[in-house]
Design an enzyme around this catalytic site. Sequence first.
Site, PDB file in Angstrom:
ATOM      1  N   CYS A   1     101.632 -58.310 -80.654  1.00  0.00           N
ATOM      2  CA  CYS A   1     102.861 -58.074 -81.431  1.00  0.00           C
ATOM      3  C   CYS A   1     102.601 -57.271 -82.703  1.00  0.00           C
ATOM      4  CB  CYS A   1     103.523 -59.400 -81.789  1.00  0.00           C
ATOM      5  SG  CYS A   1     103.907 -60.383 -80.344  1.00  0.00           S
TER       6      CYS A   1
ATOM      7  N   ASN B   1     111.699 -61.371 -77.639  1.00  0.00           N
ATOM      8  CA  ASN B   1     110.451 -60.903 -78.249  1.00  0.00           C
ATOM      9  C   ASN B   1     109.898 -59.745 -77.424  1.00  0.00           C
ATOM     10  OD1 ASN B   1     107.866 -60.511 -79.198  1.00  0.00           O
ATOM     11  ND2 ASN B   1     107.281 -62.681 -79.161  1.00  0.00           N
TER      12      ASN B   1
ATOM     13  N   HIS C   1     108.862 -59.133 -87.483  1.00  0.00           N
ATOM     14  CA  HIS C   1     108.720 -59.168 -86.019  1.00  0.00           C
ATOM     15  C   HIS C   1     109.734 -60.152 -85.458  1.00  0.00           C
ATOM     16  CE1 HIS C   1     107.213 -59.516 -82.052  1.00  0.00           C
ATOM     17  NE2 HIS C   1     106.658 -60.701 -82.225  1.00  0.00           N
TER      18      HIS C   1
HETATM   19  O1  UT7 Z   1     105.160 -63.037 -81.111  1.00  0.00           O
HETATM   20  C1  UT7 Z   1     104.393 -64.139 -81.491  1.00  0.00           C
HETATM   21  C2  UT7 Z   1     104.256 -64.981 -80.314  1.00  0.00           C
HETATM   22  N1  UT7 Z   1     105.122 -66.053 -80.037  1.00  0.00           N
HETATM   23  C3  UT7 Z   1     105.862 -66.770 -80.878  1.00  0.00           C
HETATM   24  O2  UT7 Z   1     106.001 -66.497 -82.031  1.00  0.00           O
HETATM   25  C4  UT7 Z   1     106.479 -68.010 -80.328  1.00  0.00           C
HETATM   26  C5  UT7 Z   1     106.210 -69.190 -81.208  1.00  0.00           C
HETATM   27  N2  UT7 Z   1     106.744 -70.449 -80.732  1.00  0.00           N
HETATM   28  C6  UT7 Z   1     108.071 -70.686 -80.554  1.00  0.00           C
HETATM   29  O3  UT7 Z   1     108.903 -69.806 -80.727  1.00  0.00           O
HETATM   30  C7  UT7 Z   1     108.501 -72.084 -80.193  1.00  0.00           C
HETATM   31  O4  UT7 Z   1     107.417 -72.957 -80.298  1.00  0.00           O
HETATM   32  C8  UT7 Z   1     109.120 -72.194 -78.762  1.00  0.00           C
HETATM   33  C9  UT7 Z   1     110.483 -71.530 -78.768  1.00  0.00           C
HETATM   34  C10 UT7 Z   1     108.192 -71.560 -77.742  1.00  0.00           C
HETATM   35  C11 UT7 Z   1     109.326 -73.674 -78.417  1.00  0.00           C
HETATM   36  O5  UT7 Z   1     110.125 -74.301 -79.395  1.00  0.00           O
HETATM   37  P1  UT7 Z   1     109.688 -75.711 -80.018  1.00  0.00           P
HETATM   38  O6  UT7 Z   1     110.750 -76.087 -80.947  1.00  0.00           O
HETATM   39  O7  UT7 Z   1     108.308 -75.542 -80.567  1.00  0.00           O
HETATM   40  O8  UT7 Z   1     109.747 -76.642 -78.774  1.00  0.00           O
HETATM   41  P2  UT7 Z   1     108.576 -77.511 -78.111  1.00  0.00           P
HETATM   42  O9  UT7 Z   1     107.614 -76.624 -77.422  1.00  0.00           O
HETATM   43  O10 UT7 Z   1     108.069 -78.487 -79.099  1.00  0.00           O
HETATM   44  O11 UT7 Z   1     109.418 -78.313 -77.055  1.00  0.00           O
HETATM   45  C12 UT7 Z   1     110.413 -79.243 -77.424  1.00  0.00           C
HETATM   46  C13 UT7 Z   1     111.000 -79.825 -76.161  1.00  0.00           C
HETATM   47  C14 UT7 Z   1     109.938 -80.307 -75.178  1.00  0.00           C
HETATM   48  O12 UT7 Z   1     110.434 -81.451 -74.533  1.00  0.00           O
HETATM   49  P3  UT7 Z   1     109.947 -82.920 -75.011  1.00  0.00           P
HETATM   50  O13 UT7 Z   1     108.455 -82.898 -74.841  1.00  0.00           O
HETATM   51  O14 UT7 Z   1     110.369 -83.021 -76.448  1.00  0.00           O
HETATM   52  O15 UT7 Z   1     110.675 -83.817 -74.101  1.00  0.00           O
HETATM   53  C15 UT7 Z   1     109.852 -79.172 -74.177  1.00  0.00           C
HETATM   54  O16 UT7 Z   1     109.420 -79.603 -72.908  1.00  0.00           O
HETATM   55  O17 UT7 Z   1     111.745 -78.798 -75.473  1.00  0.00           O
HETATM   56  C16 UT7 Z   1     111.271 -78.697 -74.132  1.00  0.00           C
HETATM   57  N3  UT7 Z   1     111.376 -77.300 -73.712  1.00  0.00           N
HETATM   58  C17 UT7 Z   1     112.497 -76.782 -73.193  1.00  0.00           C
HETATM   59  N4  UT7 Z   1     113.710 -77.305 -72.939  1.00  0.00           N
HETATM   60  C18 UT7 Z   1     114.635 -76.489 -72.425  1.00  0.00           C
HETATM   61  C19 UT7 Z   1     110.432 -76.317 -73.791  1.00  0.00           C
HETATM   62  N5  UT7 Z   1     110.918 -75.165 -73.313  1.00  0.00           N
HETATM   63  C20 UT7 Z   1     112.205 -75.412 -72.941  1.00  0.00           C
HETATM   64  C21 UT7 Z   1     113.216 -74.626 -72.383  1.00  0.00           C
HETATM   65  N6  UT7 Z   1     114.419 -75.203 -72.145  1.00  0.00           N
HETATM   66  N7  UT7 Z   1     113.038 -73.314 -72.107  1.00  0.00           N
END
Ligand code: UT7
Length: 323
Positions: free
Chosen positions: A110, A280, A250
């Site tokens: 990125c 992204n 970004h």
């Molecule tokens: O360009 C640089 C590279 N990337 C980034 O900058 C991305 C950085 N990370 C993020 O943007 C976020 O961490 C994500 C958007 C990927 C995830 O958001 P989060 O708030 O960190 O969610 P999480 O991974 O902690 O997941 C929370 C819950 C989980 O369920 P439980 O364990 O709480 O029951 C996940 O299984 O949300 C669940 N979950 C989803 N639910 C619905 C994860 N992905 C999804 C989904 N739809 N697509």
Amino acid sequence: MMLLGTGRAVPEKILTNTDLEQMVETSNEWIIARTGIKQRHVAEPGTALSDLATEAARNALEDAGVTAEEIDLIVLGTVTGDMKFPATSCLVQEKLGAKNAVAFDISAACSGFLYGLQVAEGLMMASGYRRVLVIGGEVLTSMVNWQDRDTCILFGDGAGAVVLGPSDGERGLLQTCLQSDGAHSGLLYNPGGGCVNPPTTENVAAQLHTIRMEGKEVFRHAVTSMTSVLKQVLDQAGLSGDDLDLLIPHQANLRIIEAVAKRCKMPMEKVFVNVDRYGNTSAASIPIALDELRRSGELKDGSLVGLVTFGAGFTWAAALLRV
Ligand code: UT7
């Protein structure tokens, strides 16, 4: 160096959150609440990044009033080039007819575009290049695992380009800072396709050619690193967030953007956001934003713009640009 023109190109096809609801266990509401993304442009399978990058570059050349033959250097930031080799920038050079240009790719995920900008600036000073194309482009969906809801909702495809010329003394890059930390390479990576896990039938079946990410950890590092590198370039220039007319971060996640803006005391009215429409797009996100702003008239002559990014590696970077 100074900005002479901008361009962008994105695939026509749009994938909405509702479309994704049919593919994985997710919801429009969850994606918007956790990321701010509503839709992303996705390339048809087999789309060449060199085609998207060439289209973006042609638009930038037209905007700048510069011909392809005048270009001395092409730097392309990407991790999703057409092939392992040759460099996709060489394919872009051929497609553009930029036969006088030196061309190479930069692999900084990125951060590819901001790394490219600084490398271009350095080479312009060291080698006297006068007309330079810096492009950021990705067909990231070519390495997405469409069964992995943690990652497949995040990414989109596209390319953005800028044409640069020598600074006129007032306009140009005021400050830049590039940073890297390979200690965290295992938090965001694509394990397959390289020499360690070549594309054997077994490795492809194990999805080793797709993106792996520890989202929460990456999120945390992104906020901290983008904040510190932006503060650093502001400090170096003797400026504060107040002095910026516009911040172009970004576009990975609206919550990351808001957290960085808050920590840098930038009101969201001055912070550009288009992650809702593109997702992204990795190295393409900042040059696509620059082009949208220039074409809408919001990138005003003389304005001071902050650029800041974070990506796999980890790599992160910031720049201050007087337009
Ligand atoms: O360009 C640089 C590279 N990337 C980034 O900058 C991305 C950085 N990370 C993020 O943007 C976020 O961490 C994500 C958007 C990927 C995830 O958001 P989060 O708030 O960190 O969610 P999480 O991974 O902690 O997941 C929370 C819950 C989980 O369920 P439980 O364990 O709480 O029951 C996940 O299984 O949300 C669940 N979950 C989803 N639910 C619905 C994860 N992905 C999804 C989904 N739809 N697509």
